[in-house]
Design a protein around this motif. Structure first.
Motif, PDB file in Angstrom:
ATOM      1  N   GLN A  71      -9.104   7.819   5.073  1.00 61.43           N
ATOM      2  CA  GLN A  71      -8.259   8.745   5.821  1.00 61.43           C
ATOM      3  C   GLN A  71      -9.111   9.796   6.507  1.00 61.43           C
ATOM      4  O   GLN A  71     -10.073  10.299   5.942  1.00 61.43           O
ATOM      5  N   CYS A 130      -5.467   7.324  10.452  1.00 62.18           N
ATOM      6  CA  CYS A 130      -5.923   6.119   9.763  1.00 62.18           C
ATOM      7  C   CYS A 130      -7.366   5.813  10.157  1.00 62.18           C
ATOM      8  O   CYS A 130      -7.675   5.689  11.332  1.00 62.18           O
ATOM      9  N   GLY A 131      -8.199   5.684   9.159  1.00 62.88           N
ATOM     10  CA  GLY A 131      -9.588   5.312   9.394  1.00 62.88           C
ATOM     11  C   GLY A 131      -9.915   3.966   8.769  1.00 62.88           C
ATOM     12  O   GLY A 131     -11.032   3.475   8.887  1.00 62.88           O
ATOM     13  N   CYS A 132      -8.915   3.354   8.093  1.00 63.96           N
ATOM     14  CA  CYS A 132      -9.180   2.074   7.422  1.00 63.96           C
ATOM     15  C   CYS A 132      -8.822   0.883   8.296  1.00 63.96           C
ATOM     16  O   CYS A 132      -9.219  -0.234   8.012  1.00 63.96           O
ATOM     17  N   CYS A 153      -2.106   7.546   9.305  1.00 61.98           N
ATOM     18  CA  CYS A 153      -2.166   6.870   8.008  1.00 61.98           C
ATOM     19  C   CYS A 153      -0.736   6.660   7.512  1.00 61.98           C
ATOM     20  O   CYS A 153       0.059   7.597   7.495  1.00 61.98           O
ATOM     21  N   ASP A 154      -0.409   5.426   7.117  1.00 56.51           N
ATOM     22  CA  ASP A 154       0.915   5.141   6.568  1.00 56.51           C
ATOM     23  C   ASP A 154       0.837   4.749   5.098  1.00 56.51           C
ATOM     24  O   ASP A 154       1.797   4.239   4.536  1.00 56.51           O
ATOM     25  N   SER A 160      -1.134   2.453   3.847  1.00 60.03           N
ATOM     26  CA  SER A 160      -1.553   1.056   3.667  1.00 60.03           C
ATOM     27  C   SER A 160      -2.924   0.941   3.010  1.00 60.03           C
ATOM     28  O   SER A 160      -3.226  -0.093   2.396  1.00 60.03           O
ATOM     29  N   HIS A 161      -3.741   1.960   3.096  1.00 59.67           N
ATOM     30  CA  HIS A 161      -5.074   1.904   2.488  1.00 59.67           C
ATOM     31  C   HIS A 161      -4.992   1.791   0.964  1.00 59.67           C
ATOM     32  O   HIS A 161      -5.943   1.387   0.318  1.00 59.67           O
TER      33      HIS A 161
HETATM   34  S1  FES Z   1      -6.302   5.367   6.094  1.00 60.27           S
HETATM   35 FE1  FES Z   1      -5.493   3.598   7.025  1.00 60.27          FE
HETATM   36  S2  FES Z   1      -3.485   3.492   6.224  1.00 60.27           S
HETATM   37 FE2  FES Z   1      -4.329   5.242   5.297  1.00 60.27          FE
END
Ligand code: FES
Length: 65
Positions: free
Chosen positions: A11, A39-41, A49-50, A52-53
């Motif tokens: 994140q 979102c960084g993933c 960011c939702d 999902s990470h």
């Molecule tokens: S960092 Fe990608 S969904 Fe949370």
């Protein structure tokens, strides 16, 4: 100046400063003024960011189907 950091989960968090997020077409992305993560993933379908990470590979695969 805006200060950001990327945590160990991927994140990207805003530490300091106001941010205006926009889509590629320039339309605004609605978000809480101070409590949001980018979102960084690469798993979220949006820039935000939702959560999902946090999913396992299997959970993420099932979410996409
Ligand atoms: S960092 Fe990608 S969904 Fe949370």
């Amino acid at each position: 100046m805006v200060k950001l950091y990327k945590n160990e989960k991927g994140q990207i968090k805003v530490v300091e400063g106001a941010v205006q997020l926009v889509n590629e077409d320039g339309t605004a992305v609605r978000h809480h003024p101070s409590k949001f993560s980018i979102c960084g993933c690469g798993r979220s379908q949006t820039i935000l960011c939702d959560g999902s990470h946090k999913l396992t590979e299997e959970e993420f695969k099932n979410k996409k189907e």
